[in-house]
Design a protein around this motif. Structure first.
Motif, PDB file in Angstrom:
ATOM      1  N   LEU A   1      14.043 -36.308 110.553  1.00 26.77           N
ATOM      2  CA  LEU A   1      12.661 -36.157 110.996  1.00 26.77           C
ATOM      3  C   LEU A   1      12.166 -37.419 111.714  1.00 26.77           C
ATOM      4  O   LEU A   1      11.402 -37.326 112.679  1.00 26.77           O
ATOM      5  CB  LEU A   1      11.755 -35.865 109.796  1.00 26.77           C
ATOM      6  N   LEU A   2      12.606 -38.584 111.249  1.00 25.47           N
ATOM      7  CA  LEU A   2      12.173 -39.835 111.877  1.00 25.47           C
ATOM      8  C   LEU A   2      12.781 -40.033 113.266  1.00 25.47           C
ATOM      9  O   LEU A   2      12.299 -40.868 114.028  1.00 25.47           O
ATOM     10  CB  LEU A   2      12.531 -41.029 110.984  1.00 25.47           C
ATOM     11  N   ARG A   3      13.836 -39.288 113.589  1.00 22.04           N
ATOM     12  CA  ARG A   3      14.411 -39.360 114.936  1.00 22.04           C
ATOM     13  C   ARG A   3      13.748 -38.372 115.892  1.00 22.04           C
ATOM     14  O   ARG A   3      14.085 -38.356 117.076  1.00 22.04           O
ATOM     15  CB  ARG A   3      15.918 -39.104 114.874  1.00 22.04           C
ATOM     16  N   ASP A   4      12.843 -37.553 115.393  1.00 20.17           N
ATOM     17  CA  ASP A   4      12.143 -36.596 116.241  1.00 20.17           C
ATOM     18  C   ASP A   4      10.987 -37.327 116.936  1.00 20.17           C
ATOM     19  O   ASP A   4      10.045 -37.787 116.282  1.00 20.17           O
ATOM     20  CB  ASP A   4      11.601 -35.445 115.394  1.00 20.17           C
ATOM     21  N   PRO A   5      10.994 -37.450 118.273  1.00 12.41           N
ATOM     22  CA  PRO A   5       9.945 -38.237 118.955  1.00 12.41           C
ATOM     23  C   PRO A   5       8.556 -37.639 118.791  1.00 12.41           C
ATOM     24  O   PRO A   5       7.558 -38.366 118.772  1.00 12.41           O
ATOM     25  CB  PRO A   5      10.388 -38.222 120.423  1.00 12.41           C
ATOM     26  N   TYR A   6       8.456 -36.314 118.665  1.00 13.68           N
ATOM     27  CA  TYR A   6       7.142 -35.691 118.540  1.00 13.68           C
ATOM     28  C   TYR A   6       6.520 -35.990 117.174  1.00 13.68           C
ATOM     29  O   TYR A   6       5.306 -36.220 117.072  1.00 13.68           O
ATOM     30  CB  TYR A   6       7.274 -34.177 118.765  1.00 13.68           C
ATOM     31  N   ILE A   7       7.328 -35.999 116.129  1.00 17.01           N
ATOM     32  CA  ILE A   7       6.821 -36.380 114.812  1.00 17.01           C
ATOM     33  C   ILE A   7       6.411 -37.849 114.804  1.00 17.01           C
ATOM     34  O   ILE A   7       5.398 -38.226 114.190  1.00 17.01           O
ATOM     35  CB  ILE A   7       7.882 -36.081 113.733  1.00 17.01           C
ATOM     36  N   LEU A   8       7.159 -38.694 115.499  1.00 15.23           N
ATOM     37  CA  LEU A   8       6.811 -40.118 115.561  1.00 15.23           C
ATOM     38  C   LEU A   8       5.486 -40.333 116.300  1.00 15.23           C
ATOM     39  O   LEU A   8       4.687 -41.194 115.909  1.00 15.23           O
ATOM     40  CB  LEU A   8       7.930 -40.899 116.248  1.00 15.23           C
ATOM     41  N   ILE A   9       5.248 -39.568 117.377  1.00 16.25           N
ATOM     42  CA  ILE A   9       3.983 -39.703 118.095  1.00 16.25           C
ATOM     43  C   ILE A   9       2.814 -39.300 117.199  1.00 16.25           C
ATOM     44  O   ILE A   9       1.783 -39.980 117.140  1.00 16.25           O
ATOM     45  CB  ILE A   9       4.009 -38.851 119.387  1.00 16.25           C
ATOM     46  N   ALA A  10       2.972 -38.183 116.478  1.00 16.84           N
ATOM     47  CA  ALA A  10       1.913 -37.741 115.574  1.00 16.84           C
ATOM     48  C   ALA A  10       1.678 -38.760 114.464  1.00 16.84           C
ATOM     49  O   ALA A  10       0.528 -39.065 114.109  1.00 16.84           O
ATOM     50  CB  ALA A  10       2.276 -36.376 114.980  1.00 16.84           C
ATOM     51  N   ALA A  11       2.763 -39.306 113.906  1.00 21.33           N
ATOM     52  CA  ALA A  11       2.621 -40.310 112.847  1.00 21.33           C
ATOM     53  C   ALA A  11       1.957 -41.578 113.376  1.00 21.33           C
ATOM     54  O   ALA A  11       1.134 -42.196 112.693  1.00 21.33           O
ATOM     55  CB  ALA A  11       3.980 -40.629 112.244  1.00 21.33           C
ATOM     56  N   GLY A  12       2.291 -41.975 114.600  1.00 23.03           N
ATOM     57  CA  GLY A  12       1.662 -43.158 115.184  1.00 23.03           C
ATOM     58  C   GLY A  12       0.172 -42.986 115.391  1.00 23.03           C
ATOM     59  O   GLY A  12      -0.611 -43.924 115.182  1.00 23.03           O
ATOM     60  N   ALA A  13      -0.249 -41.771 115.797  1.00 19.80           N
ATOM     61  CA  ALA A  13      -1.681 -41.517 115.961  1.00 19.80           C
ATOM     62  C   ALA A  13      -2.412 -41.654 114.621  1.00 19.80           C
ATOM     63  O   ALA A  13      -3.496 -42.235 114.545  1.00 19.80           O
ATOM     64  CB  ALA A  13      -1.899 -40.120 116.550  1.00 19.80           C
ATOM     65  N   LEU A  14      -1.821 -41.116 113.552  1.00 18.80           N
ATOM     66  CA  LEU A  14      -2.422 -41.260 112.228  1.00 18.80           C
ATOM     67  C   LEU A  14      -2.503 -42.728 111.812  1.00 18.80           C
ATOM     68  O   LEU A  14      -3.503 -43.174 111.239  1.00 18.80           O
ATOM     69  CB  LEU A  14      -1.606 -40.472 111.193  1.00 18.80           C
TER      70      LEU A  14
ATOM     71  N   TYR B   1       8.220 -28.764 103.480  1.00 16.98           N
ATOM     72  CA  TYR B   1       7.202 -29.680 103.993  1.00 16.98           C
ATOM     73  C   TYR B   1       7.068 -30.994 103.225  1.00 16.98           C
ATOM     74  O   TYR B   1       6.281 -31.850 103.621  1.00 16.98           O
ATOM     75  CB  TYR B   1       5.837 -28.965 103.978  1.00 16.98           C
ATOM     76  N   GLY B   2       7.819 -31.157 102.140  1.00 17.82           N
ATOM     77  CA  GLY B   2       7.661 -32.376 101.362  1.00 17.82           C
ATOM     78  C   GLY B   2       7.957 -33.629 102.167  1.00 17.82           C
ATOM     79  O   GLY B   2       7.194 -34.596 102.155  1.00 17.82           O
ATOM     80  N   ASN B   3       9.060 -33.610 102.908  1.00 15.64           N
ATOM     81  CA  ASN B   3       9.465 -34.815 103.631  1.00 15.64           C
ATOM     82  C   ASN B   3       8.533 -35.137 104.795  1.00 15.64           C
ATOM     83  O   ASN B   3       8.226 -36.308 105.055  1.00 15.64           O
ATOM     84  CB  ASN B   3      10.901 -34.650 104.152  1.00 15.64           C
ATOM     85  N   VAL B   4       8.082 -34.101 105.524  1.00 17.42           N
ATOM     86  CA  VAL B   4       7.252 -34.395 106.694  1.00 17.42           C
ATOM     87  C   VAL B   4       5.880 -34.919 106.268  1.00 17.42           C
ATOM     88  O   VAL B   4       5.308 -35.806 106.917  1.00 17.42           O
ATOM     89  CB  VAL B   4       7.116 -33.153 107.602  1.00 17.42           C
ATOM     90  N   TYR B   5       5.349 -34.430 105.128  1.00 16.18           N
ATOM     91  CA  TYR B   5       4.075 -34.973 104.679  1.00 16.18           C
ATOM     92  C   TYR B   5       4.257 -36.304 103.968  1.00 16.18           C
ATOM     93  O   TYR B   5       3.291 -37.077 103.846  1.00 16.18           O
ATOM     94  CB  TYR B   5       3.330 -33.948 103.828  1.00 16.18           C
ATOM     95  N   ALA B   6       5.471 -36.596 103.525  1.00 14.06           N
ATOM     96  CA  ALA B   6       5.763 -37.959 103.079  1.00 14.06           C
ATOM     97  C   ALA B   6       5.698 -38.916 104.269  1.00 14.06           C
ATOM     98  O   ALA B   6       5.165 -40.026 104.171  1.00 14.06           O
ATOM     99  CB  ALA B   6       7.133 -38.019 102.412  1.00 14.06           C
ATOM    100  N   ILE B   7       6.211 -38.468 105.427  1.00  9.80           N
ATOM    101  CA  ILE B   7       6.138 -39.297 106.639  1.00  9.80           C
ATOM    102  C   ILE B   7       4.684 -39.467 107.078  1.00  9.80           C
ATOM    103  O   ILE B   7       4.259 -40.569 107.466  1.00  9.80           O
ATOM    104  CB  ILE B   7       6.981 -38.658 107.762  1.00  9.80           C
ATOM    105  N   ALA B   8       3.889 -38.375 107.005  1.00  7.78           N
ATOM    106  CA  ALA B   8       2.473 -38.485 107.365  1.00  7.78           C
ATOM    107  C   ALA B   8       1.757 -39.472 106.447  1.00  7.78           C
ATOM    108  O   ALA B   8       0.936 -40.285 106.904  1.00  7.78           O
ATOM    109  CB  ALA B   8       1.816 -37.110 107.285  1.00  7.78           C
TER     110      ALA B   8
END
Length: 513
Positions: free
Chosen positions: A284-297, A414-421
């Motif tokens: 998930l951390l290699r997905d650029p779209y997830i990284l952009i969303a996490a950076g905005a947060l 969804y556990g891991n992606v909301y851990a990233i959030a």
């Protein structure tokens, strides 16, 4: 009733709402309390203890003057208390007979409201580190909680979060030193990690439709906003008029009620692992779209995280604000955040979540640039209200996007992606206070606001890439098999299979062409 409640999605939403509410009340209730508490106990305690020491060290005068002096180390004034003034006594009196002034009680600099300017500058760093300790611990614990929810479900981690939060709240109530406050804040980071990751993951698994999920996330983030809204003013008023322990004891009682509700609704003894294996955090951390969303947060919340330790001290120094005003300064931001999360939980789906995030980050930057222009507490209303509303736009847009990106490009666990959030939140609330205090000490509070404001404005255009993220090819194939009405191509193929063409139809079609 319990059986019906356990099957109700709305009661699950209520449980998550209350958990986020209490967690964020504890997060912000300490904001106005800690700076003034440390100043009162450490700086003034040191100054008052220096007074008898100086009087003991002063050499006795050979001849008692006809009058004596009492020297105050707090307002630098000399008061005559004995005898009467005479020209003879005044002529024999020399300046050397006055007790020496300690270096720590230098007169306040122009524009300063409190003594101990150097102490307050150092306190910026210490308070920033104390506030950041919660986010740093949460940052370390989040990945483990994400893996734990994949294995045992969301109910047990939610209850673990409540238990740790209760002990943290009680420890805050009875801590009298910086070290104990630091430990209590770090414990709160562990509880927040369990509550937020498990709570948001539970909502994403219960609300599978993207539109319903966006609305549910907006309501849950409303609980977060309400906690931020109530926390700082509640803490400052209770600390001023009742005492330091009172707000924490009230929160501990509310936490017990939340634990009883979780026992009834969630059945935390029940282990319910996910049916399919979630996508690893590294993928998930290699997905650029997830990284952009996490950076905005991260960057949008970093602004308010920098304000938490530095704004109250800046108000004490420049506005001569009393204790109860230090928490009320955050009230406009909290109210507007509550409005923003609830309003854009619905509107963002219609106007585009990427556009809401882009506009929100730009407004965050502009609001931060306007904060140092305020001369009184009333001047902070506009910038803080704009800041809270804009962060609400970003949060209510990015949380559903995280779940949507997992549905679109990865396995729907969804556990891991909301851990990233949550890690993104924590990085903002860890880097913000820890660096903010040091930057204020080096270049001043106004330049700190300029730096973080410009970063938000510069990051905003990256949200454009989230307007139509592509799905991976294997995910498209899975979605077409599981949801036949989701894609137009599969609907057309289904129609062709339901109405098979007769023999020779290919030849007739060629003749028509």
């Amino acid at each position: 009733w319990l059986a019906a409640g356990r099957a109700s999605r709305r009661l699950v939403l209520v449980v998550v709402f209350i958990a986020l509410l209490l967690d964020n009340m504890l997060l912000t209730v300490v904001v106005p309390i800690v700076p003034t508490f440390l100043y009162t106990t450490e700086y003034k305690g040191t100054s008052s203890s220096a007074a008898p020491a100086q009087s003991e060290l002063a050499p006795p005068a050979s001849k008692a003057p006809p009058f004596s002096f009492v020297f105050s180390y707090f307002d630098n004034t000399t008061v005559t208390v004995l005898g009467s003034l005479s020209t003879v006594g005044l002529g024999n009196r020399t300046e050397s007979s006055l007790p020496p002034q300690p270096p720590s009680s230098s007169p306040p600099s122009p524009g300063s409201c409190l003594e101990g300017e150097e102490f307050l500058d150092e306190e910026n760093v210490r308070v920033g580190l104390l506030f950041a300790s919660k986010a740093l611990v949460q940052l370390l614990v989040n990945p483990s909680v994400g893996l734990l929810t994949n294995r045992i479900g969301y109910h047990i981690p939610m209850f673990i979060g409540f238990t740790i939060m209760f002990f943290s709240t009680v420890m805050f109530a009875f801590s009298g030193t910086y070290t104990l406050l630091f430990i209590a804040r770090a414990l709160q980071g562990i509880s927040s990690s369990f509550s937020s990751v498990a709570g948001l993951g539970m909502l994403a698994s219960v609300y599978t439709d993207d539109f319903e999920r966006g609305n549910a996330m907006g309501i849950a983030l409303g609980g977060l906003a309400l906690g931020v809204l109530i926390g700082a003013p509640f803490g400052s008023v209770m600390y001023e008029f009742v005492g330091k322990s009172s707000p924490f004891l009230v929160l501990a009682f509310l936490a017990l009620l939340d634990g009883a509700l979780q026992l009834c609704i969630l059945q935390p003894s029940k282990i319910s692992p996910e049916s399919s294996k979630g996508t690893p955090v590294s993928t998930l951390l290699r997905d650029p779209y997830i990284l952009i969303a996490a950076g905005a947060l991260c960057f949008s919340n970093m602004g308010v995280a920098m304000l938490e330790p530095t704004l109250p001290i800046w108000m004490m120094q420049r506005m001569c604000s009393p204790k109860w005003q230090l928490g009320l300064a955050f009230l406009p931001a909290s109210i507007s955040y509550l409005l923003g999360t609830n309003l854009f939980g619905i509107l963002a789906n219609k106007m585009g979540r990427w556009l809401c995030s882009l506009i929100g980050m730009a407004v965050v930057g502009i609001s931060l640039l306007c904060v140092p222009l305020a001369k009184t507490i009333y001047g902070l209303i506009g910038p803080n209200a704009g800041l809270g509303f804009a962060i609400g736009m970003v949060d209510s847009s990015m949380m559903p996007i995280m779940g949507y990106l997992v549905d679109l490009r990865h396995t729907s666990v969804y556990g891991n992606v909301y851990a990233i959030a949550d890690v993104a939140f924590c990085m903002g609330f860890a880097i913000g206070p820890s660096m903010g205090g040091a930057v204020v000490q080096a270049v001043g509070f106004p330049w700190l606001m300029v730096i973080i404001g410009v970063i938000n404005i510069a990051y905003a255009p990256l949200c454009w890439y989230l307007h139509s993220p592509p799905a991976k090819e294997e995910k498209i194939a899975i979605l077409s098999q599981e949801c036949p009405m989701q894609t137009k191509s599969y609907t057309t193929q289904k129609t062709l299979r339901d109405l098979p063409l007769p023999d020779g139809s290919d030849a007739e079609a060629e003749d028509v062409e």
